[in-house]
Design a protein around this motif. Structure first.
Motif, PDB file in Angstrom:
ATOM      1  N   ALA A  50      33.883 -21.933  25.031  1.00 25.72           N
ATOM      2  CA  ALA A  50      34.263 -20.549  24.744  1.00 25.72           C
ATOM      3  C   ALA A  50      33.249 -19.893  23.816  1.00 25.72           C
ATOM      4  N   ARG A  51      32.817 -20.624  22.799  1.00 27.46           N
ATOM      5  CA  ARG A  51      31.824 -20.085  21.858  1.00 27.46           C
ATOM      6  C   ARG A  51      30.492 -19.839  22.559  1.00 27.46           C
ATOM      7  N   VAL A  52      30.086 -20.795  23.385  1.00 27.28           N
ATOM      8  CA  VAL A  52      28.822 -20.659  24.122  1.00 27.28           C
ATOM      9  C   VAL A  52      28.866 -19.438  25.036  1.00 27.28           C
ATOM     10  N   LYS A  53      29.942 -19.291  25.792  1.00 34.35           N
ATOM     11  CA  LYS A  53      30.063 -18.164  26.724  1.00 34.35           C
ATOM     12  C   LYS A  53      30.083 -16.836  25.978  1.00 34.35           C
ATOM     13  N   SER A  54      30.773 -16.793  24.849  1.00 30.86           N
ATOM     14  CA  SER A  54      30.835 -15.566  24.054  1.00 30.86           C
ATOM     15  C   SER A  54      29.458 -15.160  23.564  1.00 30.86           C
TER      16      SER A  54
ATOM     17  N   GLY B 291      29.561   6.487   7.683  1.00 34.17           N
ATOM     18  CA  GLY B 291      30.607   7.048   6.850  1.00 34.17           C
ATOM     19  C   GLY B 291      31.959   6.398   7.018  1.00 34.17           C
ATOM     20  N   ILE B 292      32.129   5.641   8.098  1.00 33.83           N
ATOM     21  CA  ILE B 292      33.403   4.971   8.338  1.00 33.83           C
ATOM     22  C   ILE B 292      33.381   3.592   7.682  1.00 33.83           C
ATOM     23  N   VAL B 293      34.435   3.268   6.957  1.00 37.37           N
ATOM     24  CA  VAL B 293      34.521   1.981   6.275  1.00 37.37           C
ATOM     25  C   VAL B 293      35.156   0.953   7.224  1.00 37.37           C
ATOM     26  N   PHE B 294      34.464  -0.172   7.410  1.00 34.58           N
ATOM     27  CA  PHE B 294      34.978  -1.255   8.240  1.00 34.58           C
ATOM     28  C   PHE B 294      35.357  -2.425   7.349  1.00 34.58           C
ATOM     29  N   SER B 295      36.576  -2.922   7.505  1.00 32.57           N
ATOM     30  CA  SER B 295      36.986  -4.122   6.782  1.00 32.57           C
ATOM     31  C   SER B 295      36.258  -5.318   7.383  1.00 32.57           C
ATOM     32  N   ILE B 296      36.225  -6.420   6.629  1.00 28.32           N
ATOM     33  CA  ILE B 296      35.559  -7.611   7.158  1.00 28.32           C
ATOM     34  C   ILE B 296      36.288  -8.113   8.407  1.00 28.32           C
ATOM     35  N   GLU B 297      37.599  -7.912   8.455  1.00 28.24           N
ATOM     36  CA  GLU B 297      38.356  -8.308   9.641  1.00 28.24           C
ATOM     37  C   GLU B 297      37.919  -7.520  10.868  1.00 28.24           C
ATOM     38  N   LYS B 298      37.777  -6.187  10.701  1.00 29.39           N
ATOM     39  CA  LYS B 298      37.383  -5.339  11.828  1.00 29.39           C
ATOM     40  C   LYS B 298      35.963  -5.644  12.288  1.00 29.39           C
ATOM     41  N   ILE B 299      35.064  -5.871  11.319  1.00 27.21           N
ATOM     42  CA  ILE B 299      33.680  -6.202  11.682  1.00 27.21           C
ATOM     43  C   ILE B 299      33.669  -7.486  12.502  1.00 27.21           C
ATOM     44  N   TYR B 300      34.385  -8.501  12.018  1.00 26.79           N
ATOM     45  CA  TYR B 300      34.402  -9.783  12.718  1.00 26.79           C
ATOM     46  C   TYR B 300      34.977  -9.637  14.122  1.00 26.79           C
TER      47      TYR B 300
ATOM     48  N   ARG C 163      35.207  -6.959  15.997  1.00 21.64           N
ATOM     49  CA  ARG C 163      34.370  -6.121  16.870  1.00 21.64           C
ATOM     50  C   ARG C 163      33.089  -6.850  17.295  1.00 21.64           C
ATOM     51  N   VAL C 164      32.477  -7.595  16.382  1.00 19.49           N
ATOM     52  CA  VAL C 164      31.187  -8.235  16.671  1.00 19.49           C
ATOM     53  C   VAL C 164      31.358  -9.590  17.350  1.00 19.49           C
ATOM     54  N   TRP C 165      32.304 -10.399  16.878  1.00 23.66           N
ATOM     55  CA  TRP C 165      32.509 -11.729  17.458  1.00 23.66           C
ATOM     56  C   TRP C 165      33.501 -11.718  18.609  1.00 23.66           C
ATOM     57  N   GLY C 166      34.365 -10.701  18.638  1.00 22.71           N
ATOM     58  CA  GLY C 166      35.361 -10.634  19.689  1.00 22.71           C
ATOM     59  C   GLY C 166      36.418 -11.704  19.569  1.00 22.71           C
TER      60      GLY C 166
END
Length: 228
Positions: free
Chosen positions: A111-115, A173-182, A184-187
């Motif tokens: 799963a990690r490899v495919k992602s 200008g938009i604040v992203f929490s560490i949860e949202k960043i993770y 959105r980027v890692w899925g």
């Protein structure tokens, strides 16, 4: 053409078993016993992803990762028996995109490899890349070529570092929490004990900021998250 994955581990059994998992999924697998062998293979082949052990003779995984990152942007996933947060932070700080602790589950590994390959393929295929230039002060981000410039100086970012920077820059200008960043980027779902985002933000700042302790681009909003 199947994706080429390089397994770098001094344990022959792990190379063999991991290779079987990947080949059964249709990947082409190359293998190396240490970092020096890995660098030679990467120089002679178009590698799409590297699975890299940390504790190896001749050249360990941290050293090898840093060397690979001097000229390559393919995803790197560390495979390590160490599970302490400090080890994960050190691994990610050296340029890796992900970290899996041994012994690992075959399904999790795949799963990690495919992602990682999905993200890498999407961003490295010109017809699918967003043809766009994002400018923030003296910072220029080309999402077509995945190049980052500070002034006239090109900055080399890992794929995940670029994804985080692009996410923040596209949403100035938009604040992203560490949860949202993770997410959105890692899925993937974020785990509270994970220091991944902090490590990546620190590395990005070290590369793009004149003074990382007084960042101009990526601002910390205390108790909330990060923004540009």
């Amino acid at each position: 053409m199947p994706n080429k994955i390089l397994i770098v581990d001094d344990d022959n059994e792990i190379r063999k078993i991991t290779g079987i998992y990947l080949e059964n999924e249709g990947y082409e697998v190359l293998k190396a016993e240490n970092g020096e062998q890995a660098l030679k293979i990467i120089a002679e082949n178009d590698i799409d992803l590297v699975l890299l052990d940390i504790m190896m003779p001749v050249m360990n995984g941290i050293e090898a990762c840093m060397k690979i990152r001097e000229d390559n942007i393919m995803p790197i996933i560390f495979l390590s028996a160490k599970s302490e947060d400090l080890d994960k932070i050190q691994g990610l700080a050296s340029g890796a995109d992900d970290y899996i602790t041994k012994p690992f589950n075959a399904m999790e590994l795949l799963a990690r490899v495919k992602s990682q390959l999905r993200r890498y393929t999407r961003y490295s295929t010109p017809q699918n890349a967003a043809k766009n230039i994002i400018e923030v002060g003296n910072l220029t981000i080309n999402t077509d070529t995945r190049q980052v410039l500070v002034g006239d100086k090109e900055i080399r970012l890992t794929p995940k570092e670029f994804d985080i920077l692009e996410l923040l820059a596209r949403n100035k200008g938009i604040v992203f929490s560490i949860e949202k960043i993770y997410e959105r980027v890692w899925g993937e779902e974020f785990y509270k004990s994970d220091n991944t985002i902090m490590v990546h933000i620190t590395k990005i700042r070290e590369k793009i900021e004149e003074d990382p302790k007084k960042p101009v681009y990526i601002k910390t909003v205390w108790g909330v998250g990060y923004k540009i």
